[in-house]
Design a protein around this motif. Structure first.
Motif, PDB file in Angstrom:
ATOM      1  N   LEU A  78       6.604   2.507  -6.798  1.00 37.87           N
ATOM      2  CA  LEU A  78       6.761   2.971  -5.580  1.00 37.87           C
ATOM      3  C   LEU A  78       6.681   4.626  -5.485  1.00 37.87           C
ATOM      4  CD1 LEU A  78       9.653   0.552  -4.460  1.00 37.87           C
ATOM      5  CD2 LEU A  78       7.304   0.821  -3.491  1.00 37.87           C
ATOM      6  N   ARG A  79       7.441   5.275  -6.643  1.00 36.47           N
ATOM      7  CA  ARG A  79       7.247   6.877  -6.686  1.00 36.47           C
ATOM      8  C   ARG A  79       5.907   7.214  -6.682  1.00 36.47           C
ATOM      9  NH1 ARG A  79       7.019   9.725 -10.990  1.00 36.47           N
ATOM     10  NH2 ARG A  79       7.366   8.085 -12.489  1.00 36.47           N
ATOM     11  N   LEU A  80       4.963   6.732  -7.430  1.00 32.26           N
ATOM     12  CA  LEU A  80       3.526   7.127  -7.461  1.00 32.26           C
ATOM     13  C   LEU A  80       2.855   6.843  -5.925  1.00 32.26           C
ATOM     14  CD1 LEU A  80       2.799   5.821 -11.146  1.00 32.26           C
ATOM     15  CD2 LEU A  80       2.959   8.336 -10.285  1.00 32.26           C
ATOM     16  N   THR A  81       3.004   5.902  -5.525  1.00 34.57           N
ATOM     17  CA  THR A  81       2.574   5.379  -4.295  1.00 34.57           C
ATOM     18  C   THR A  81       3.002   6.572  -3.236  1.00 34.57           C
ATOM     19  OG1 THR A  81       2.721   3.399  -4.704  1.00 34.57           O
ATOM     20  CG2 THR A  81       2.474   3.835  -2.427  1.00 34.57           C
ATOM     21  N   ALA A  82       4.373   7.056  -3.311  1.00 34.79           N
ATOM     22  CA  ALA A  82       4.846   7.935  -2.465  1.00 34.79           C
ATOM     23  C   ALA A  82       4.128   9.232  -2.561  1.00 34.79           C
ATOM     24  CB  ALA A  82       6.186   8.051  -2.369  1.00 34.79           C
ATOM     25  N   MET A 118      -2.995   8.490  -9.555  1.00 38.26           N
ATOM     26  CA  MET A 118      -3.746   7.342  -9.366  1.00 38.26           C
ATOM     27  C   MET A 118      -3.849   6.664 -10.499  1.00 38.26           C
ATOM     28  SD  MET A 118      -6.532   7.881  -6.366  1.00 38.26           S
ATOM     29  CE  MET A 118      -6.105   7.951  -4.583  1.00 38.26           C
ATOM     30  N   ALA A 119      -4.369   7.427 -11.630  1.00 34.66           N
ATOM     31  CA  ALA A 119      -4.683   6.972 -13.044  1.00 34.66           C
ATOM     32  C   ALA A 119      -3.370   6.443 -13.559  1.00 34.66           C
ATOM     33  CB  ALA A 119      -5.076   8.030 -13.817  1.00 34.66           C
ATOM     34  N   ILE A 135       1.138   9.760  -3.752  1.00 41.61           N
ATOM     35  CA  ILE A 135      -0.369   9.636  -3.641  1.00 41.61           C
ATOM     36  C   ILE A 135      -0.371   9.772  -2.040  1.00 41.61           C
ATOM     37  CG2 ILE A 135      -2.241   8.090  -3.450  1.00 41.61           C
ATOM     38  CD1 ILE A 135      -1.335   7.068  -6.064  1.00 41.61           C
ATOM     39  N   THR A 136       0.436   9.133  -1.330  1.00 45.79           N
ATOM     40  CA  THR A 136       0.492   9.285   0.151  1.00 45.79           C
ATOM     41  C   THR A 136       0.858  10.552   0.570  1.00 45.79           C
ATOM     42  OG1 THR A 136       1.454   7.100   0.295  1.00 45.79           O
ATOM     43  CG2 THR A 136       1.410   8.408   2.360  1.00 45.79           C
TER      44      THR A 136
END
Length: 100
Positions: A78-82, A45-46, A84-85
């Motif tokens: 998009l990679r970071l969102t995936a 998230m950071a 985190i999810t």
């Protein structure tokens, strides 16, 4: 403000899992798995909220480099969102494993 709320909620999630009464035969390293997953999630998230580093050779302008840089930023987000999810799904799975 919202990032502080996320950190606070993460601490409460960890404390709830820490104080959970782990029955016999359940995972003995449950606390360490939850803590490690929360650490990964907060780090992701950071990285997501941080301003991407764009060096002088990659500044946005009307050429192909600007489009390439914009694509790089979008794919990294998009990679970071995936990730985190995925962390949230794994935390939910850890909770469900203890309920059974």
């Amino acid at each position: 403000q919202q990032l502080a709320n996320i950190k606070s909620l993460s601490i409460w999630i960890y404390l709830a899992h820490r104080d959970w009464d782990v029955a016999k035969g359940k995972s003995k390293d449950h606390k360490s798995k939850v803590l490690k997953r929360l650490q990964f999630m907060i780090a992701d998230m950071a990285a997501y909220f941080a301003i991407p580093r764009v060096y002088t050779r990659n500044y946005f302008y009307g050429g192909w480099r600007g489009k390439r840089t914009a694509l790089w930023i979008e794919t990294s987000r998009l990679r970071l969102t995936a990730r985190i999810t995925n962390s949230l799904k794994m935390l939910s799975t850890y909770c469900e494993d203890l309920k059974v």
